[in-house]
Design a protein around this motif. Structure first.
Motif, PDB file in Angstrom:
ATOM      1  N   LEU A  83       0.808  -1.217   0.000  1.00 36.52           N
ATOM      2  CA  LEU A  83       0.000   0.000   0.000  1.00 36.52           C
ATOM      3  C   LEU A  83       0.846   1.274   0.000  1.00 36.52           C
ATOM      4  O   LEU A  83       0.303   2.378  -0.122  1.00 36.52           O
ATOM      5  CB  LEU A  83      -0.915   0.006   1.228  1.00 36.52           C
ATOM      6  N   GLY A  84       2.169   1.116   0.177  1.00 37.19           N
ATOM      7  CA  GLY A  84       3.060   2.263   0.155  1.00 37.19           C
ATOM      8  C   GLY A  84       2.987   3.133   1.385  1.00 37.19           C
ATOM      9  O   GLY A  84       3.255   4.343   1.317  1.00 37.19           O
ATOM     10  N   VAL A  85       2.652   2.532   2.545  1.00 46.60           N
ATOM     11  CA  VAL A  85       2.527   3.304   3.787  1.00 46.60           C
ATOM     12  C   VAL A  85       3.232   2.555   4.920  1.00 46.60           C
ATOM     13  O   VAL A  85       3.365   1.333   4.887  1.00 46.60           O
ATOM     14  CB  VAL A  85       1.053   3.558   4.171  1.00 46.60           C
ATOM     15  N   PRO A  86       3.682   3.279   5.958  1.00 42.20           N
ATOM     16  CA  PRO A  86       4.250   2.605   7.128  1.00 42.20           C
ATOM     17  C   PRO A  86       3.177   1.863   7.904  1.00 42.20           C
ATOM     18  O   PRO A  86       1.988   2.218   7.844  1.00 42.20           O
ATOM     19  CB  PRO A  86       4.833   3.752   7.956  1.00 42.20           C
ATOM     20  N   VAL A  87       3.585   0.854   8.648  1.00 44.13           N
ATOM     21  CA  VAL A  87       2.626   0.054   9.393  1.00 44.13           C
ATOM     22  C   VAL A  87       1.869   0.898  10.411  1.00 44.13           C
ATOM     23  O   VAL A  87       0.665   0.692  10.617  1.00 44.13           O
ATOM     24  CB  VAL A  87       3.341  -1.138  10.071  1.00 44.13           C
ATOM     25  N   TRP A  88       2.539   1.860  11.037  1.00 44.48           N
ATOM     26  CA  TRP A  88       1.829   2.665  12.038  1.00 44.48           C
ATOM     27  C   TRP A  88       0.617   3.385  11.444  1.00 44.48           C
ATOM     28  O   TRP A  88      -0.362   3.634  12.130  1.00 44.48           O
ATOM     29  CB  TRP A  88       2.758   3.659  12.744  1.00 44.48           C
ATOM     30  N   GLN A  89       0.677   3.688  10.155  1.00 45.93           N
ATOM     31  CA  GLN A  89      -0.457   4.327   9.496  1.00 45.93           C
ATOM     32  C   GLN A  89      -1.645   3.366   9.418  1.00 45.93           C
ATOM     33  O   GLN A  89      -2.810   3.771   9.558  1.00 45.93           O
ATOM     34  CB  GLN A  89      -0.044   4.765   8.092  1.00 45.93           C
ATOM     35  N   LEU A  90      -1.354   2.076   9.245  1.00 47.31           N
ATOM     36  CA  LEU A  90      -2.405   1.063   9.161  1.00 47.31           C
ATOM     37  C   LEU A  90      -3.005   0.744  10.524  1.00 47.31           C
ATOM     38  O   LEU A  90      -4.098   0.179  10.605  1.00 47.31           O
ATOM     39  CB  LEU A  90      -1.840  -0.216   8.537  1.00 47.31           C
ATOM     40  N   LEU A  91      -2.291   1.095  11.589  1.00 48.71           N
ATOM     41  CA  LEU A  91      -2.753   0.796  12.940  1.00 48.71           C
ATOM     42  C   LEU A  91      -3.554   1.932  13.564  1.00 48.71           C
ATOM     43  O   LEU A  91      -3.912   1.863  14.736  1.00 48.71           O
ATOM     44  CB  LEU A  91      -1.544   0.481  13.837  1.00 48.71           C
ATOM     45  N   GLY A  92      -3.814   2.974  12.777  1.00 49.15           N
ATOM     46  CA  GLY A  92      -4.617   4.076  13.292  1.00 49.15           C
ATOM     47  C   GLY A  92      -3.974   5.434  13.170  1.00 49.15           C
ATOM     48  O   GLY A  92      -4.607   6.445  13.478  1.00 49.15           O
ATOM     49  N   GLY A  93      -2.719   5.472  12.740  1.00 44.75           N
ATOM     50  CA  GLY A  93      -2.053   6.758  12.580  1.00 44.75           C
ATOM     51  C   GLY A  93      -1.285   7.183  13.809  1.00 44.75           C
ATOM     52  O   GLY A  93      -1.506   6.695  14.918  1.00 44.75           O
ATOM     53  N   LYS A  94      -0.391   8.111  13.608  1.00 48.06           N
ATOM     54  CA  LYS A  94       0.538   8.492  14.668  1.00 48.06           C
ATOM     55  C   LYS A  94      -0.137   9.317  15.763  1.00 48.06           C
ATOM     56  O   LYS A  94      -1.071  10.082  15.521  1.00 48.06           O
ATOM     57  CB  LYS A  94       1.703   9.284  14.075  1.00 48.06           C
ATOM     58  N   VAL A  95       0.387   9.147  16.969  1.00 43.07           N
ATOM     59  CA  VAL A  95       0.039  10.034  18.086  1.00 43.07           C
ATOM     60  C   VAL A  95       1.279  10.790  18.568  1.00 43.07           C
ATOM     61  O   VAL A  95       1.193  11.634  19.452  1.00 43.07           O
ATOM     62  CB  VAL A  95      -0.589   9.261  19.262  1.00 43.07           C
ATOM     63  N   THR A  96       2.444  10.458  18.007  1.00 43.85           N
ATOM     64  CA  THR A  96       3.692  11.123  18.374  1.00 43.85           C
ATOM     65  C   THR A  96       4.666  11.028  17.213  1.00 43.85           C
ATOM     66  O   THR A  96       4.541  10.141  16.355  1.00 43.85           O
ATOM     67  CB  THR A  96       4.311  10.489  19.634  1.00 43.85           C
ATOM     68  N   ASP A  97       5.623  11.940  17.178  1.00 45.26           N
ATOM     69  CA  ASP A  97       6.647  11.926  16.143  1.00 45.26           C
ATOM     70  C   ASP A  97       7.935  11.252  16.597  1.00 45.26           C
ATOM     71  O   ASP A  97       8.863  11.091  15.804  1.00 45.26           O
ATOM     72  CB  ASP A  97       6.982  13.357  15.697  1.00 45.26           C
ATOM     73  N   ARG A  98       8.008  10.880  17.876  1.00 42.31           N
ATOM     74  CA  ARG A  98       9.207  10.205  18.349  1.00 42.31           C
ATOM     75  C   ARG A  98       8.893   9.380  19.588  1.00 42.31           C
ATOM     76  O   ARG A  98       7.945   9.671  20.328  1.00 42.31           O
ATOM     77  CB  ARG A  98      10.328  11.204  18.635  1.00 42.31           C
ATOM     78  N   VAL A  99       9.700   8.337  19.775  1.00 38.71           N
ATOM     79  CA  VAL A  99       9.544   7.417  20.901  1.00 38.71           C
ATOM     80  C   VAL A  99      10.841   7.437  21.700  1.00 38.71           C
ATOM     81  O   VAL A  99      11.930   7.266  21.136  1.00 38.71           O
ATOM     82  CB  VAL A  99       9.236   5.992  20.406  1.00 38.71           C
ATOM     83  N   LYS A 100      10.721   7.632  23.008  1.00 40.02           N
ATOM     84  CA  LYS A 100      11.899   7.645  23.862  1.00 40.02           C
ATOM     85  C   LYS A 100      12.508   6.250  23.952  1.00 40.02           C
ATOM     86  O   LYS A 100      11.789   5.241  23.959  1.00 40.02           O
ATOM     87  CB  LYS A 100      11.533   8.150  25.250  1.00 40.02           C
ATOM     88  N   ALA A 101      13.834   6.198  24.008  1.00 38.52           N
ATOM     89  CA  ALA A 101      14.555   4.934  24.105  1.00 38.52           C
ATOM     90  C   ALA A 101      15.273   4.850  25.443  1.00 38.52           C
ATOM     91  O   ALA A 101      15.688   5.863  26.010  1.00 38.52           O
ATOM     92  CB  ALA A 101      15.579   4.826  22.980  1.00 38.52           C
ATOM     93  N   TYR A 102      15.415   3.618  25.953  1.00 44.71           N
ATOM     94  CA  TYR A 102      16.325   3.437  27.076  1.00 44.71           C
ATOM     95  C   TYR A 102      17.337   2.355  26.742  1.00 44.71           C
ATOM     96  O   TYR A 102      17.057   1.401  26.024  1.00 44.71           O
ATOM     97  CB  TYR A 102      15.591   3.151  28.387  1.00 44.71           C
ATOM     98  N   ALA A 103      18.553   2.539  27.241  1.00 41.30           N
ATOM     99  CA  ALA A 103      19.667   1.661  26.911  1.00 41.30           C
ATOM    100  C   ALA A 103      19.715   0.461  27.849  1.00 41.30           C
ATOM    101  O   ALA A 103      19.536   0.593  29.062  1.00 41.30           O
ATOM    102  CB  ALA A 103      20.979   2.438  27.002  1.00 41.30           C
ATOM    103  N   ASN A 104      19.999  -0.682  27.263  1.00 41.83           N
ATOM    104  CA  ASN A 104      20.303  -1.877  28.034  1.00 41.83           C
ATOM    105  C   ASN A 104      21.479  -2.575  27.357  1.00 41.83           C
ATOM    106  O   ASN A 104      21.833  -2.268  26.224  1.00 41.83           O
ATOM    107  CB  ASN A 104      19.092  -2.806  28.124  1.00 41.83           C
ATOM    108  N   GLY A 105      22.090  -3.524  28.076  1.00 44.52           N
ATOM    109  CA  GLY A 105      23.259  -4.205  27.531  1.00 44.52           C
ATOM    110  C   GLY A 105      24.525  -3.373  27.583  1.00 44.52           C
ATOM    111  O   GLY A 105      25.559  -3.772  27.043  1.00 44.52           O
TER     112      GLY A 105
END
Length: 386
Positions: free
Chosen positions: A102-124
């Motif tokens: 369909l030429g779209v990211p999966v998040w678009q198929l799941l209802g669309g974005k609610v944020t432009d970025r996701v915080k990460a935390y380090a492990n390992g």
């Protein structure tokens, strides 16, 4: 469009095997999924071989919901870690195919974005000598790379109890890390299901001055009454869920309100759709979602698809800048942490592609990870001797 072949490819390291699954179709589109197994890789490969014949071949990748239902219930036996991990790989690959078609990211198929970025935390990141100075130096490096959150298990090989001397030493490690990263960086405290309720409560009190962002899996995951006992006596948020492999089994956890943060592993709980459903149920119980993510770049990309469209998504775990970081090379378009966050991607599907030539450089290993052994935190190759 129909599925014509399932192709598993194992990327090995001394402590974890990453199983990538390519799902091929009769229209030339290929999707990729991933899971991480500890000691069960060959069992997973065996399951995928049987499931390919019994359930997958000829299926419509656009009808992933029906495919998951048939894989989960069509063999009658109760699905556990191996089956749900196999389902996750195939289901994730189907979303990847659908997004590409369909030429779209999966998040678009799941209802669309609610944020432009996701915080990460380090492990390992603490694969070093288990000393305050070494842990502090490693933690400073994490922060220097832009991370604003990190997680640590400082408890050695503790099991049920922890001696007074080992408690004092664990506290010294956390004190050194907190001093190194400052007061503003989130510090998650991992217990790996090691302790009895009374020990977990005692240790949480010892760690309280260092303001842990959460206490993770303080007791073994099988007994939710024990977890509720801890939650009732600990002020820090409680996180758990990585070893629950069916979203239905979260029901009792929700009912008891024994956790504040749930940690489903997308690669073990049936994939993107199952994780998204679980997150929605968690939202009705005012719980946050912070997926367990000890996989490689494909599993990270899949978890982010859920993160970008989920209102109660807190943060995403990330190993691949630290422990065996070279495995990022097996995937083109691997998600990167910049200023402590993953940025939204508009690339179709998952936005990543498996590099078969690069993957061939990391053959399957007899991966071993023993949390009860001294030095487990180094994630080093294990001796084959007695």
């Amino acid at each position: 469009m129909r599925i014509t072949r399932v192709e598993p490819i194992v990327v090995g390291t001394p402590w974890r095997n990453l199983t990538y699954v390519l799902v091929h179709t009769d229209e030339g589109l290929t999707g990729v999924g991933e899971t991480r197994m500890l000691g069960h890789t060959d069992a997973l490969l065996g399951y995928l071989k049987e499931a390919e014949v019994n359930h997958i071949l000829g299926s419509d990748p656009f009808a992933a919901e029906d495919l998951v239902r048939r894989m989960k219930y069509g063999d009658y036996g109760r699905a556990g870690e191996i089956v749900m991990s196999g389902i996750a790989c195939v289901e994730t690959a189907c979303w990847d195919i659908k997004g590409k078609a369909l030429g779209v990211p999966v998040w678009q198929l799941l209802g669309g974005k609610v944020t432009d970025r996701v915080k990460a935390y380090a492990n390992g990141w603490y694969t070093t000598e288990r000393t305050p100075d070494d842990y502090a130096a490693a933690a400073r490096e994490v922060v220097a790379r832009g991370y604003r959150a990190l997680k640590i298990d400082p408890f050695g090989s503790g099991h049920f109890e922890l001696s007074h001397a080992e408690t004092l030493y664990s506290v010294s490690l956390i004190e050194a890390v907190r001093d190194a990263i400052g007061p503003d960086v989130e510090l998650m405290l991992e217990m790996h299901g090691r302790f009895s309720p009374s020990t977990a409560v005692r240790l949480a009190a010892e760690m309280a001055p260092f303001r842990p962002a959460w206490i993770e899996e303080p007791v073994p995951p099988e007994n939710l009454k024990a977890l509720r006992k801890v939650a009732g006596k600990v002020d820090a948020p409680i996180a758990t869920g990585e070893r629950i492999h069916d979203r239905i089994e979260f029901r009792e956890l929700f009912e008891t309100q024994a956790a504040d943060v749930i940690q489903p592993d997308l690669g073990h709980i049936g994939g993107i759709g199952e994780t998204r459903k679980l997150a929605a149920t968690a939202e009705t119980h005012y719980m946050l979602v912070a997926p367990h993510n000890v996989g490689g770049p494909v599993l990270t990309a899949a978890s982010l698809q859920v993160g970008f469209c989920t209102p109660n998504f807190k943060i995403l775990e990330h190993f691949n800048d630290f422990a065996d970081a070279q495995i990022k090379d097996v995937v083109k378009g691997a998600p990167q942490v910049v200023d402590g966050h993953f940025a939204l991607s508009d690339a179709p599907g998952l936005g990543v592609e498996l590099d078969l030539d690069a993957a061939a450089e990391f053959p399957q290993q007899q991966a071993r990870f023993d949390l009860w052994a001294d030095g487990w935190e180094k994630r080093a190759p294990k001796s084959t001797g007695p």
